[in-house]
Motif scaffolding. Structure first.
Motif, short mmCIF file in Angstrom:
data_model
loop_
_atom_site.label_atom_id
_atom_site.label_comp_id
_atom_site.label_asym_id
_atom_site.label_seq_id
_atom_site.Cartn_x
_atom_site.Cartn_y
_atom_site.Cartn_z
N UNK A 262 -9.24 2.82 2.32
CA UNK A 262 -7.98 3.36 2.86
C UNK A 262 -7.29 2.32 3.75
N UNK A 263 -8.09 1.67 4.61
CA UNK A 263 -7.52 0.62 5.46
C UNK A 263 -7.06 -0.57 4.62
N UNK A 264 -7.83 -0.88 3.58
CA UNK A 264 -7.46 -1.98 2.70
C UNK A 264 -6.12 -1.70 2.03
N UNK A 265 -5.94 -0.47 1.56
CA UNK A 265 -4.68 -0.11 0.91
C UNK A 265 -3.50 -0.28 1.88
N UNK A 266 -3.67 0.14 3.12
CA UNK A 266 -2.59 -0.01 4.11
C UNK A 266 -2.24 -1.47 4.33
N UNK A 267 -3.26 -2.32 4.44
CA UNK A 267 -3.02 -3.74 4.65
C UNK A 267 -2.32 -4.36 3.45
N UNK A 268 -2.73 -3.96 2.25
CA UNK A 268 -2.11 -4.51 1.04
C UNK A 268 -0.67 -4.04 0.89
N UNK A 269 -0.40 -2.81 1.23
CA UNK A 269 0.98 -2.33 1.19
C UNK A 269 1.84 -3.10 2.20
N UNK A 270 1.25 -3.43 3.35
CA UNK A 270 1.98 -4.24 4.34
C UNK A 270 2.26 -5.64 3.79
N UNK A 271 1.32 -6.19 3.05
CA UNK A 271 1.53 -7.50 2.42
C UNK A 271 2.70 -7.45 1.45
N UNK A 272 2.76 -6.38 0.66
CA UNK A 272 3.85 -6.21 -0.29
C UNK A 272 5.19 -6.11 0.44
N UNK A 273 5.20 -5.39 1.56
CA UNK A 273 6.42 -5.26 2.35
C UNK A 273 6.88 -6.61 2.89
N UNK A 274 5.92 -7.44 3.30
CA UNK A 274 6.25 -8.77 3.84
C UNK A 274 6.87 -9.67 2.79
N UNK A 275 6.38 -9.59 1.57
CA UNK A 275 6.86 -10.49 0.51
C UNK A 275 6.74 -9.78 -0.83
N UNK A 276 7.85 -9.26 -1.31
CA UNK A 276 7.85 -8.53 -2.57
C UNK A 276 7.61 -9.39 -3.79
N UNK A 277 7.61 -10.73 -3.62
CA UNK A 277 7.38 -11.63 -4.75
C UNK A 277 5.93 -12.14 -4.81
N UNK A 278 5.11 -11.72 -3.88
CA UNK A 278 3.72 -12.17 -3.79
C UNK A 278 2.88 -11.29 -4.70
N UNK A 279 2.26 -11.88 -5.70
CA UNK A 279 1.60 -11.11 -6.75
C UNK A 279 0.23 -10.56 -6.34
N UNK A 280 -0.54 -11.29 -5.58
CA UNK A 280 -1.96 -11.00 -5.38
C UNK A 280 -2.25 -9.59 -4.84
#
Length: 324
Positions: A262-280
């Motif tokens: 659950x915490x991992x998902x939140x962090x990954x969603x934050x990563x997507x928010x920071x850069x929508x072009x980042x694939x990983x």
């Protein structure tokens, strides 16, 4: 990716006092980014009919800060001949005063930084070397040579340059960080870990909020499969680098490896928010959703990952950031 998240200041930072000469006041204003004030003082308080070399240098420095690199170089070329350097035997034989030698060094240094940002490292290098021979005690000259060597994959030379910096200026935390990066490129991982930790310690003592030493330390710990040890370091990095997609992606990756989905998902969603072009982060989200039986969401994230990967540029960003 890290190059997009990390920047650093490499200039002088001083306070303006009433006792400073006008030229010193103006240079301090420039170094602190107060360019409008610097221009006003340069035009209003100093003679303009026949400007001195010091005034011309300040004009060139303002232009550099304004990213008008060619205009800056035109002025600097009138102060020191930028072609044919280094001609140091002639320079060192001239009985010039220390202040003149200092201005010559600063002009060569500023010219080199202009050429770096014009992507002419081949021209910048001899200018930096000439400036260093005039003032070998100036830690910033060694620092910028280290940046140049690292950016051209000469890691042993970069290591030597950054070692010189920390000898001349032991509290320069950014030099310790980049010394660690050079150690890491040369496979000296224990030295790299030590340098990153020194950079963090010094940065904290100086109340710096720079998260890049934390991120570099965490990445090296992850490369050595020290996931648990990396977690608090990554949490600090993400807290300091609030717009860095890579920091949140790596945090999500470590949390997922520790079964904290659950915490991992939140962090990954934050990563997507920071850069929508980042694939990983999309790939890892797809794996988390698949493990949870959220098949439609997993398929959607997998598609996004594939689409972004297909669009990724083939050119790799330079690992260090150069800024006026």
């Amino acid at each position: 990716m890290l190059a997009l998240c990390v920047s650093f200041a490499s200039g002088w930072t001083c306070a303006v006092t009433a006792d400073d000469a006008p030229e010193q006041v103006i240079e301090l204003l420039i170094d602190s980014g107060r360019l409008a004030e610097a221009r006003a003082q340069l035009s209003g308080e100093l003679p303009t009919s026949s400007p001195s070399p010091e005034v011309r240098y300040l004009e060139a420095k303002i232009l550099f800060k304004e990213r008008k690199f060619r205009e800056s170089l035109e002025i600097l070329d009138s102060l020191v001949p930028l072609r044919g350097w280094p001609n140091l035997a002639a320079v060192d034989s001239q009985p010039v005063e220390g202040v003149v030698r200092r201005l010559r060094m600063k002009s060569l240094f500023l010219a080199a930084k202009n050429f770096v940002l014009l992507d002419r490292l081949d021209v910048a290098e001899p200018l930096l070397l000439a400036a260093r021979q005039i003032a070998p005690e100036d830690h910033l000259l060694h620092f910028h040579l280290g940046l140049l060597y690292f950016s051209t994959s000469r890691f042993a030379a970069a290591e030597s340059a950054f070692t010189n910096v920390v000898k001349l200026h032991p509290s320069f935390y950014k030099a310790h960080e980049l010394l660690g990066l050079s150690h890491e490129e040369l496979g000296k991982f224990e030295l790299a870990l030590s340098s990153y930790r020194t950079a963090i310690e010094l940065g904290n003592l100086q109340n710096q909020r720079d998260g890049s030493p934390y991120l570099r330390l965490a990445k090296l710990l992850l490369a050595r499969n020290q996931n648990r040890e990396s977690l608090p370091v990554l949490e600090e990095a993400a807290g300091r680098l609030s717009d860095c997609a890579e920091a949140f992606f790596l945090l999500g990756k470590v949390l997922n490896s520790l079964a904290r989905a659950a915490e991992a998902e939140n962090a990954l969603q934050r990563s997507v928010t920071c850069d929508g072009h980042y694939a990983d982060p999309h790939y890892l989200l797809s794996r988390i959703y698949l493990a949870q039986g959220r098949n439609a969401e997993a398929a959607q994230q997998a598609r996004i990952f594939q689409q972004l990967k297909a669009r990724e540029p083939t050119n790799v960003a330079k690992p260090l950031a150069w800024e006026p």
